[in-house]
Write a protein that holds these residues in place. Structure first.
Motif, PDB file in Angstrom:
ATOM      1  N   ASP A   1       0.651  -1.090   0.122  1.00  0.00           N
ATOM      2  CA  ASP A   1       0.092   0.161   0.038  1.00  0.00           C
ATOM      3  C   ASP A   1       0.927   1.466   0.062  1.00  0.00           C
ATOM      4  O   ASP A   1       0.474   2.245  -0.803  1.00  0.00           O
ATOM      5  CB  ASP A   1      -0.911   0.062   1.173  1.00  0.00           C
TER       6      ASP A   1
ATOM      7  N   LEU B   1      -0.838   4.426  -1.817  1.00  0.00           N
ATOM      8  CA  LEU B   1      -2.241   4.421  -1.762  1.00  0.00           C
ATOM      9  C   LEU B   1      -2.580   5.165  -0.483  1.00  0.00           C
ATOM     10  O   LEU B   1      -1.854   5.160   0.575  1.00  0.00           O
ATOM     11  CB  LEU B   1      -2.943   2.945  -1.736  1.00  0.00           C
ATOM     12  N   LYS B   2      -3.891   5.930  -0.636  1.00  0.00           N
ATOM     13  CA  LYS B   2      -4.307   6.410   0.552  1.00  0.00           C
ATOM     14  C   LYS B   2      -5.141   5.602   1.741  1.00  0.00           C
ATOM     15  O   LYS B   2      -5.371   4.427   1.211  1.00  0.00           O
ATOM     16  CB  LYS B   2      -5.025   7.851   0.147  1.00  0.00           C
ATOM     17  N   ARG B   3      -5.262   5.813   2.720  1.00  0.00           N
ATOM     18  CA  ARG B   3      -6.320   4.812   3.652  1.00  0.00           C
ATOM     19  C   ARG B   3      -7.401   4.694   3.099  1.00  0.00           C
ATOM     20  O   ARG B   3      -8.222   5.585   2.458  1.00  0.00           O
ATOM     21  CB  ARG B   3      -6.062   5.328   5.069  1.00  0.00           C
TER      22      ARG B   3
ATOM     23  N   GLY C   1     -40.780  -4.636  34.987  1.00  0.00           N
ATOM     24  CA  GLY C   1     -40.036  -4.573  36.309  1.00  0.00           C
ATOM     25  C   GLY C   1     -39.744  -3.475  36.925  1.00  0.00           C
ATOM     26  O   GLY C   1     -38.673  -3.275  37.756  1.00  0.00           O
TER      27      GLY C   1
ATOM     28  N   LYS D   1     -39.230  -0.448  36.089  1.00  0.00           N
ATOM     29  CA  LYS D   1     -37.980   0.306  35.539  1.00  0.00           C
ATOM     30  C   LYS D   1     -38.902   1.463  34.898  1.00  0.00           C
ATOM     31  O   LYS D   1     -40.227   1.592  34.536  1.00  0.00           O
ATOM     32  CB  LYS D   1     -37.434  -0.420  34.324  1.00  0.00           C
ATOM     33  N   PRO D   2     -38.136   2.736  34.566  1.00  0.00           N
ATOM     34  CA  PRO D   2     -38.910   3.766  34.060  1.00  0.00           C
ATOM     35  C   PRO D   2     -39.444   3.425  32.525  1.00  0.00           C
ATOM     36  O   PRO D   2     -38.556   2.471  32.263  1.00  0.00           O
ATOM     37  CB  PRO D   2     -37.448   4.791  34.242  1.00  0.00           C
TER      38      PRO D   2
ATOM     39  N   SER E   1     -35.067   4.824  29.880  1.00  0.00           N
ATOM     40  CA  SER E   1     -33.903   5.129  30.332  1.00  0.00           C
ATOM     41  C   SER E   1     -32.630   4.449  29.559  1.00  0.00           C
ATOM     42  O   SER E   1     -32.848   3.589  28.835  1.00  0.00           O
ATOM     43  CB  SER E   1     -33.689   4.442  31.781  1.00  0.00           C
TER      44      SER E   1
ATOM     45  N   VAL F   1     -30.171   2.847  30.386  1.00  0.00           N
ATOM     46  CA  VAL F   1     -29.454   1.591  30.721  1.00  0.00           C
ATOM     47  C   VAL F   1     -30.251   0.375  30.304  1.00  0.00           C
ATOM     48  O   VAL F   1     -29.728  -0.385  29.601  1.00  0.00           O
ATOM     49  CB  VAL F   1     -29.538   1.741  32.322  1.00  0.00           C
ATOM     50  N   PHE F   2     -31.586   0.049  30.539  1.00  0.00           N
ATOM     51  CA  PHE F   2     -32.030  -1.174  30.179  1.00  0.00           C
ATOM     52  C   PHE F   2     -32.004  -1.644  28.739  1.00  0.00           C
ATOM     53  O   PHE F   2     -31.834  -2.495  28.378  1.00  0.00           O
ATOM     54  CB  PHE F   2     -33.346  -1.478  30.950  1.00  0.00           C
TER      55      PHE F   2
ATOM     56  N   PHE G   1     -29.732  -0.631  26.581  1.00  0.00           N
ATOM     57  CA  PHE G   1     -28.484  -0.410  26.098  1.00  0.00           C
ATOM     58  C   PHE G   1     -28.057  -1.689  25.263  1.00  0.00           C
ATOM     59  O   PHE G   1     -27.563  -1.383  24.171  1.00  0.00           O
ATOM     60  CB  PHE G   1     -27.493  -0.177  27.145  1.00  0.00           C
ATOM     61  N   PRO G   2     -28.396  -3.004  25.577  1.00  0.00           N
ATOM     62  CA  PRO G   2     -27.926  -4.013  24.653  1.00  0.00           C
ATOM     63  C   PRO G   2     -28.579  -3.723  23.229  1.00  0.00           C
ATOM     64  O   PRO G   2     -28.131  -4.075  22.359  1.00  0.00           O
ATOM     65  CB  PRO G   2     -28.586  -5.082  25.347  1.00  0.00           C
TER      66      PRO G   2
ATOM     67  N   TYR H   1     -26.578  -1.099  21.252  1.00  0.00           N
ATOM     68  CA  TYR H   1     -25.531  -1.649  20.959  1.00  0.00           C
ATOM     69  C   TYR H   1     -25.186  -2.662  19.935  1.00  0.00           C
ATOM     70  O   TYR H   1     -24.389  -2.663  19.023  1.00  0.00           O
ATOM     71  CB  TYR H   1     -24.228  -1.605  22.145  1.00  0.00           C
TER      72      TYR H   1
END
Lengths: 178, 414
Positions: free
Chosen positions: A46, A51-53, A88, A90-91, A94, A96-97, A99-100, A103
């Motif tokens: 490369d 070559l550029k990236r 459960g 929970k709000p 949020s 937090v819950f 998050f799975p 991501y």
């Protein structure tokens, strides 16, 4: 053979080191539309080709960001806006819950857009390429290291480029039909 | 060997100052101050100076263990590219005897001054009616704890000594048998280190709050250790490239880039583990577990928590996504120092609030950095630096006769 039916010139090289040296000379000569065809990855090629990236990470980032926003949005829309539901204790919403969800969608869309970006930048899918018409094309998947310089390159001149390829150590120099 | 050793030793001695000596003496002085603080504090039943020493001990312990694991993983995978920076990693594993000496201070405080000052459960009279203790007493008891201490330190010192001496022996004769021995010891050692690292994290950090439950704690300490070790590796290697140092031309862009990639990977891994721990406790929502995080939402600890999320993870993650930030020396120095600062904050966050100011009311120690902490940081750090430089002067700057050294010298990172 007139120029508009010529794709370019191809030359073969003995070993990766010779190819690397030749690639550096092509780069320094100022060619833009040219490529190296090797049966295996050659580390450092490369840089030798100048070559550029790759721009693929840009697609990955955009895809990941869209995935993250989509995950956040559907968690909020379903659980807090369209049909608020207490689960459960929970709000409704949020960070937090869900998050799975956030991501996992980030990863999924980042991966898919990486593949999509690779296809777009490489012009895939494509079933035919002029270099496939060259003699010993099958050899480039085995033991032939090849440099091709395209006729569309502004510096391309059938005779001069042929001489140049010869000078940088290329053998079996051949013209490729478009 | 002798002539080669003198050459590299001469490089260390050619500076105007005798740095190993200065670091060693300075370290001893500051460590003496910190130990004085910890012991006189313990006599007044004030745990704060001893906790400062514990946080700093854990900081250097995490670096040492991370370095040991980096070295073991290098051999287990038969890695080629990391052969050039490997020697620096080996030197850093020479700090375990120093750490064992520092740990003795905690044992003296615990067994001769105040049983329950650092680990409350060692004050058995006070916890004998505590059902959460009695159910855990098969694990949390004096015999098992002390055996754990001995096994951990003996194992780490033995393993790191073996790895370093085999690697140095290969510099002399270039025999491939040393590589095979290193691989064998690494395969055994990586299992041993993984288990003892988890045990150390549980015994020395987590058991401060022996009421709490978490299955992620050992893995959290592993992730944190690897981040700290990678940051130190990058800093140490870059320092030796600076101003035509001994690694100039050997430690190249490719090595730095790959260290940066590993730093990015472990940033994500650390966040994954830390978040998983929070997520499980948040979702289960049972008081036996949630109080640990509730105590870390009091006062300044809330801001520390936010700092960890946005500084230790989010900023570092986005910063390390960019190629240029991983190949420019100045930018890697910045992020390495950044990671080390937040790693320190992470250790404060995990250790200090567990010591309660008011035990029954779940009031945690407030967050602040005391002068004792700084003395402990400089003291243990000085002695670790002395140990590193002493080891550094004895060997070549890279493993010159390693079978994979050529591959590493020609490493192209992209």
């Amino acid at each position: 053979m007139s120029d508009n039916t010529t794709y370019g010139l191809a030359a073969d090289f003995e070993n990766p080191l010779a190819l690397m040296k030749a690639a550096e000379k092509c780069r320094d000569e100022g060619f833009k539309s040219w490529d190296c065809i090797t049966p295996f990855p050659v580390h450092g090629l490369d840089d030798a080709m100048g070559l550029k990236r790759s721009k693929v990470p840009f697609f990955t980032f955009i895809g990941g960001s869209i995935g993250f926003c989509t995950g956040t949005f559907i968690a909020w829309y379903m659980n807090a806006f369209d049909y608020p539901l207490i689960v459960g204790g929970k709000p409704f919403f949020s960070p937090v819950f869900p998050f799975p969800v956030m991501y996992e969608l980030t990863i999924l869309l980042a991966a898919l857009s990486t593949i999509a970006g690779m296809f777009i930048l490489n012009g895939l899918p494509r079933h035919y390429h002029p270099v496939m018409k060259a003699k010993n094309f099958a050899g480039t998947t085995d033991d032939i290291l090849r440099i091709t310089i395209e006729a569309s390159d502004p510096l391309y001149d059938s005779d001069k480029t042929k001489a140049f390829l010869h000078e940088i150590g290329g053998t079996n120099i051949q013209e490729l039909e478009d | 060997m002798s002539s080669e050793a003198t050459t590299s030793g001469a490089v260390a001695a050619s500076g105007k100052k005798n740095w190993p000596f200065l670091c060693g003496v300075g370290g001893l002085v500051f460590l003496a101050i910190a130990i004085f603080g910890a012991i006189s504090g313990a006599m007044d039943h004030n745990a704060r100076p001893a906790y400062g020493l514990l946080v700093m001990f854990t900081f250097y312990l995490s670096i040492g263990l991370g370095m040991l694991l980096l070295n073991l993983i290098h051999h287990v995978f038969g890695a080629g590219w990391s052969t050039v920076p490997r020697r620096q990693v080996e030197h850093a594993t020479s700090i375990f005897p120093v750490l064992a000496g520092v740990f003795a201070v905690f044992l003296i405080i615990t067994y001769f001054i105040d049983n329950g000052l650092i680990w409350k459960w060692i004050d058995f009279e006070k916890v004998k009616d505590d059902v959460l203790y009695t159910k855990k007493s098969w694990y949390l008891n004096n015999t098992r704890f002390l055996i754990g201490v001995v096994v951990c330190f003996a194992g780490w010192i033995f393993l790191s000594h073996k790895m370093r001496s085999y690697s140095a022996a290969q510099d002399k004769d270039g025999d491939v048998k040393w590589t095979n021995k290193l691989v064998w010891w690494s395969a055994v050692g990586v299992i041993f280190t993984a288990l003892t690292l988890s045990m150390a994290a549980i015994d020395w950090i987590k058991s401060i709050e022996f009421h709490w439950f978490s299955t992620m704690f050992g893995v959290w300490f592993f992730a944190a250790s690897m981040r700290a070790a990678l940051a130190i590796t990058a800093l140490v290697c870059l320092y030796q490239v600076y101003k035509n140092g001994p690694l100039t031309g050997l430690f190249k862009r490719g090595h730095l880039y790959d260290l940066g990639c590993l730093m990015l990977a472990f940033t994500v891994f650390w966040a994954y583990i830390s978040f998983s721990q929070y997520f499980l406790i948040y979702n289960a929502n049972i008081p036996e577990e949630t109080f640990w995080y509730n105590m870390r939402e009091q006062g300044a600890w809330w801001w520390v928590s936010m700092g960890l999320i946005f500084g230790h993870f989010l900023f570092t993650f986005i910063y390390l996504l960019f190629y240029r930030n991983k190949v420019k020396a100045s930018r890697m120095i910045f992020i390495s120092v950044w990671i080390l600062c937040f790693h320190m904050l992470d250790l404060y966050f995990n250790i200090l609030p567990s010591k309660r100011e008011n035990y029954e009311m779940f009031v945690s120690y407030p967050f602040y950095i005391s002068l004792w902490d700084i003395a402990a940081f400089l003291g243990i750090g000085g002695l670790c630096a002395w140990s590193f430089m002493r080891s550094w002067a004895k060997t070549q700057v890279i493993p010159v006769k390693d079978p994979r050294i050529s591959e590493s010298l020609h490493h192209h990172g992209r």
